[in-house]
Design a protein around this motif. Structure first.
Motif, PDB file in Angstrom:
ATOM      1  N   PHE A  57       0.831  -1.208   0.000  1.00 36.15           N
ATOM      2  CA  PHE A  57       0.000   0.000   0.000  1.00 36.15           C
ATOM      3  C   PHE A  57       0.864   1.255   0.000  1.00 36.15           C
ATOM      4  O   PHE A  57       0.595   2.212  -0.747  1.00 36.15           O
ATOM      5  CB  PHE A  57      -0.937   0.001   1.213  1.00 36.15           C
ATOM      6  N   LEU A  58       1.917   1.277   0.851  1.00 36.34           N
ATOM      7  CA  LEU A  58       2.765   2.467   0.932  1.00 36.34           C
ATOM      8  C   LEU A  58       3.443   2.746  -0.400  1.00 36.34           C
ATOM      9  O   LEU A  58       3.526   3.903  -0.839  1.00 36.34           O
ATOM     10  CB  LEU A  58       3.816   2.282   2.030  1.00 36.34           C
ATOM     11  N   THR A  59       3.913   1.689  -1.059  1.00 37.40           N
ATOM     12  CA  THR A  59       4.563   1.862  -2.358  1.00 37.40           C
ATOM     13  C   THR A  59       3.591   2.445  -3.374  1.00 37.40           C
ATOM     14  O   THR A  59       3.931   3.364  -4.127  1.00 37.40           O
ATOM     15  CB  THR A  59       5.116   0.523  -2.866  1.00 37.40           C
ATOM     16  N   ARG A  60       2.366   1.926  -3.413  1.00 40.46           N
ATOM     17  CA  ARG A  60       1.352   2.448  -4.343  1.00 40.46           C
ATOM     18  C   ARG A  60       1.049   3.907  -4.047  1.00 40.46           C
ATOM     19  O   ARG A  60       0.910   4.735  -4.963  1.00 40.46           O
ATOM     20  CB  ARG A  60       0.063   1.620  -4.251  1.00 40.46           C
ATOM     21  N   ALA A  61       0.982   4.246  -2.753  1.00 41.32           N
ATOM     22  CA  ALA A  61       0.684   5.628  -2.362  1.00 41.32           C
ATOM     23  C   ALA A  61       1.813   6.569  -2.790  1.00 41.32           C
ATOM     24  O   ALA A  61       1.566   7.680  -3.274  1.00 41.32           O
ATOM     25  CB  ALA A  61       0.465   5.710  -0.851  1.00 41.32           C
ATOM     26  N   ILE A  62       3.062   6.119  -2.625  1.00 39.89           N
ATOM     27  CA  ILE A  62       4.208   6.956  -3.004  1.00 39.89           C
ATOM     28  C   ILE A  62       4.232   7.167  -4.515  1.00 39.89           C
ATOM     29  O   ILE A  62       4.489   8.284  -4.996  1.00 39.89           O
ATOM     30  CB  ILE A  62       5.523   6.314  -2.516  1.00 39.89           C
ATOM     31  N   ARG A  64       1.791   7.257  -6.563  1.00 39.96           N
ATOM     32  CA  ARG A  64       0.758   8.240  -6.949  1.00 39.96           C
ATOM     33  C   ARG A  64       1.102   9.635  -6.436  1.00 39.96           C
ATOM     34  O   ARG A  64       0.871  10.625  -7.124  1.00 39.96           O
ATOM     35  CB  ARG A  64      -0.607   7.777  -6.445  1.00 39.96           C
ATOM     36  N   ALA A  65       1.671   9.722  -5.229  1.00 39.69           N
ATOM     37  CA  ALA A  65       2.039  11.028  -4.677  1.00 39.69           C
ATOM     38  C   ALA A  65       3.123  11.700  -5.513  1.00 39.69           C
ATOM     39  O   ALA A  65       3.150  12.934  -5.642  1.00 39.69           O
ATOM     40  CB  ALA A  65       2.512  10.870  -3.235  1.00 39.69           C
TER      41      ALA A  65
END
Length: 315
Positions: A57-62, A64-65
Motif C-alpha cells: 500500500f505504501l509503495t502504491r501511495a508513493i 501516486r504522490a
C-alpha cells in the motif's frame, strides 16, 4: 531521531555541494522531493505500473504522490518508454520526462555455443539435448508457471528438450516451480539452478532464452540473452519490442500455447538459422543498448540539468 537525521542531511549538502541530486528509486525520490534544498533534482523511475496492484500500500501511495511531488523535479528519467507512458497517464509531468534505457557491457561476454559442452556436462544432459533457459527470480510476474506449461507441451512432442531456470528462489525444494513441475510430470527435464554468480557462462551454454514475463519495464534478461548470441523468445510486455526488434520471436503474454508453438518452431529450425538469429540479436544490443550509449545518455541529461559539462563525473 528526526532532528539528528535533519542535521546529517544539512551536513551532507554542505560537505558535498552537489550539482545534481538523482533519486534512483521511488522511496528516495519521495524523500528528496519533500526535503528542503535548492539542488536540481532528477527522479529515476525504474519500474512499470502493470504490477501496481501487487505492490505494498505504501509503495502504491508513493507512486501516486510522486505525480504531484514530481513537479519539483527538473527531469524525470525513465528506464523504459512503457514506464514513461504509464506514469504520465496518471499525472506525472510529461514535459519533464526522458527515457534512458539500461546499458550492457558488450565486450567480454561469452557467446553461445561456447559454454554448451560445459553446461550439458553440469546438467548431466545428453549432448544432443536442446536446452531452453529463463533468467529471472521466482515470482508470479516472471511467468515461470506459464513457461512450465508451455514446456510440458514441448516435451510431449520433443523428448530431447531441457529447461534451465536461473534466478533466486527457482531452486526452492518445496516452492511453486517444484510443485508445478511435479504436477505436470516434467521434473526430470527441469534444472532449477537458483541464484548464480556465473550467469554469462550459463547463458552461453543454452540453445534459446525464453522470457515469459507478465510484466516488464526494461527487460534486462532479454538483453542479456541476446548479448550471449541466443535466439530469444519473449512476451510482448513493457519495452520488450524495443529490445527484441526483428532479432527475436515475440509472443503474447499469458499464452502458454503460443509460447509452446514458438519454442517448437525454434527447435525445428536449422542450426545455421538459429546461429544467425543469435548473431543478429547480439549485434542489435551492441548497437542500441550498450553501456557506452547509456553513459552518453546520462551525460547529456546531467549537462542539461546542471547547465555545464559533467562528463568527468561519469568516468
Amino acid at each position: 531521531g528526526p532532528v539528528e537525521a535533519w542535521r546529517r542531511w544539512r551536513r551532507l549538502l554542505a560537505s558535498t555541494q552537489p550539482d545534481i541530486l538523482h533519486a534512483w528509486l521511488i522511496h528516495p525520490a519521495a524523500l528528496l522531493s519533500l526535503l528542503p534544498h535548492r539542488v536540481p533534482l532528477v527522479l529515476g523511475i525504474r519500474h512499470s505500473l502493470d504490477s501496481l496492484a501487487g505492490e505494498k500500500f505504501l509503495t502504491r501511495a508513493i507512486i501516486r504522490a510522486l505525480a504531484i511531488l514530481g513537479r519539483r523535479a527538473r527531469r524525470i528519467c525513465y528506464v523504459s518508454h512503457t514506464g514513461r507512458r504509464q506514469h504520465e497517464a496518471i499525472g506525472y509531468p510529461a514535459a519533464k520526462g526522458v527515457v534512458i534505457p539500461n546499458g550492457f557491457p558488450v565486450q567480454g561476454i561469452p557467446a553461445a555455443p561456447a559454454g554448451r559442452e560445459a553446461l550439458h556436462r553440469q546438467l548431466g544432459a545428453p549432448h544432443d539435448s536442446f536446452v531452453f533457459g529463463q533468467l529471472a527470480r521466482c515470482h508470479p510476474i516472471k511467468g515461470q508457471d506459464l513457461l512450465l506449461r508451455a514446456f510440458a507441451t514441448v516435451l510431449a512432442n520433443r523428448s530431447d528438450a531441457r529447461l534451465v531456470l536461473i534466478g533466486a528462489g527457482t531452486d526452492a525444494p518445496s516452492g511453486p516451480i517444484s510443485a508445478l513441475a511435479s504436477e505436470l510430470g516434467i521434473s526430470g527435464h527441469i534444472h532449477a539452478l537458483g541464484a548464480r554468480d556465473d550467469v554469462p557462462a550459463l547463458l552461453s551454454g543454452l540453445d534459446c532464452l525464453v522470457n515469459p514475463s507478465r510484466s516488464e519495464a526494461m527487460p534486462n534478461a532479454v538483453a542479456e540473452g541476446m548479448l550471449a548470441s541466443l535466439p530469444t523468445i519473449a512476451t510482448t510486455v513493457g519495452d520488450t519490442h524495443h529490445v527484441l526488434g526483428d532479432a527475436g520471436v515475440a509472443v503474447a503474454p499469458d499464452r502458454p500455447d503460443l509460447m509452446a508453438e514458438a519454442m517448437m518452431d525454434l527447435m525445428a529450425r536449422p542450426v545455421e538459422e538459429r546461429a544467425a538469429m543469435g548473431r543478429a540479436a547480439r549485434d542489435r544490443i551492441a548497437a542500441n543498448f550498450s553501456r557506452e550509449a547509456m553513459i552518453r545518455g546520462y551525460a547529456e541529461l546531467y549537462h542539461d540539468v546542471a547547465g555545464r559539462n559533467v562528463n568527468r563525473a561519469l568516468r
